[in-house]
Design a protein around this motif. Structure first.
Motif, PDB file in Angstrom:
ATOM      1  N   THR A  79      -8.384   5.232   3.501  1.00  0.00           N
ATOM      2  CA  THR A  79      -8.021   4.387   4.679  1.00  0.00           C
ATOM      3  C   THR A  79      -8.936   3.896   5.330  1.00  0.00           C
TER       4      THR A  79
ATOM      5  N   GLY B  74      -4.442   0.380   9.456  1.00  0.00           N
ATOM      6  CA  GLY B  74      -5.015  -0.932   8.963  1.00  0.00           C
ATOM      7  C   GLY B  74      -4.311  -2.205   9.869  1.00  0.00           C
TER       8      GLY B  74
ATOM      9  N   LEU C   2      -9.251   0.350   3.278  1.00  0.00           N
ATOM     10  CA  LEU C   2      -8.158  -0.339   3.523  1.00  0.00           C
ATOM     11  C   LEU C   2      -8.270  -0.876   5.018  1.00  0.00           C
TER      12      LEU C   2
ATOM     13  N   PHE D 224      -7.879  -1.803  -0.985  1.00  0.00           N
ATOM     14  CA  PHE D 224      -6.752  -1.018  -1.020  1.00  0.00           C
ATOM     15  C   PHE D 224      -6.337   0.151  -2.090  1.00  0.00           C
TER      16      PHE D 224
ATOM     17  N   ALA E 263      -1.576   2.758   6.303  1.00  0.00           N
ATOM     18  CA  ALA E 263      -1.191   1.402   6.287  1.00  0.00           C
ATOM     19  C   ALA E 263      -1.116   0.905   8.016  1.00  0.00           C
TER      20      ALA E 263
ATOM     21  N   THR F  31       0.735  -1.188   0.026  1.00  0.00           N
ATOM     22  CA  THR F  31      -0.124   0.098  -0.001  1.00  0.00           C
ATOM     23  C   THR F  31       0.808   1.388   0.000  1.00  0.00           C
TER      24      THR F  31
END
Length: 181
Positions: free
Chosen positions: A79, A28, A82, A74, A25, A14
């Motif tokens: 965000t 996530g 994700l 993704f 990321a 990502t």
């Protein structure tokens, strides 16, 4: 396998391939940890109630179905999406992981149980934790950033999980042996 794709590989994919910020990321990863923490005991309890093999099978089917959608999410650059991709993906992973140790223990006779479990976990960790992120990252180079090889290998590992459930024979201890333990 699915765990390493949704955690280790996702961080690199990502941020470097899709250009998302590291904060996305890492969000996530926080969602992944929260999902695992919230569901680990739920799935373990389900394993006791319905059978560990059934919980693993359910998790593997969920992972198989969810092998491609995280990459679509993704790719939105959001965000939120994700986190949804990682969070939903970790549901299946958590189902398989929560009862995995107890299930694997039942595959081996007591006299070789520790060795069998240790070999299983060490080989799985080396292959899943080491080779899969390496393959996933290398496949981005080979395919000009396409995600399909990673999704395909993820799906294949879930198929292998289901095949292992069909092949593996769980040992049930005799009541007299359990009473002695």
């Amino acid at each position: 396998m699915g765990y390493y794709v949704l955690t280790t590989f996702m961080l690199a994919y990502t941020t470097t391939q899709l250009g998302l910020p590291k904060s996305a990321a890492l969000a996530g990863q926080i969602v992944a940890a929260a999902v695992e923490a919230a569901l680990m005991f739920v799935f373990a309890s389900m394993g006791d109630r319905y059978g560990k093999g059934k919980v693993i099978a359910w998790g593997a089917v969920a992972g198989l179905v969810w092998a491609v959608p995280p990459f679509w999410l993704f790719g939105t650059g959001s965000t939120f999406w994700l986190c949804v991709g990682v969070g939903v993906g970790l549901i299946g992973v958590t189902a398989t992981y929560s009862v995995g140790a107890a299930y694997v223990a039942q595959l081996f006779a007591p006299r070789v149980r520790y060795t069998g479990m240790s070999l299983s976990y060490q080989l799985a960790g080396a292959i899943g934790g080491g080779l899969v992120p390496l393959f996933a990252t290398a496949s981005l180079e080979w395919t000009d950033g396409q995600y399909w090889p990673v999704a395909l290998v993820t799906a294949l590992f879930y198929v292998f999980t289901l095949a292992g459930l069909l092949i593996g024979r769980v040992r049930v201890a005799a009541p007299a042996v359990e009473a002695a333990l």
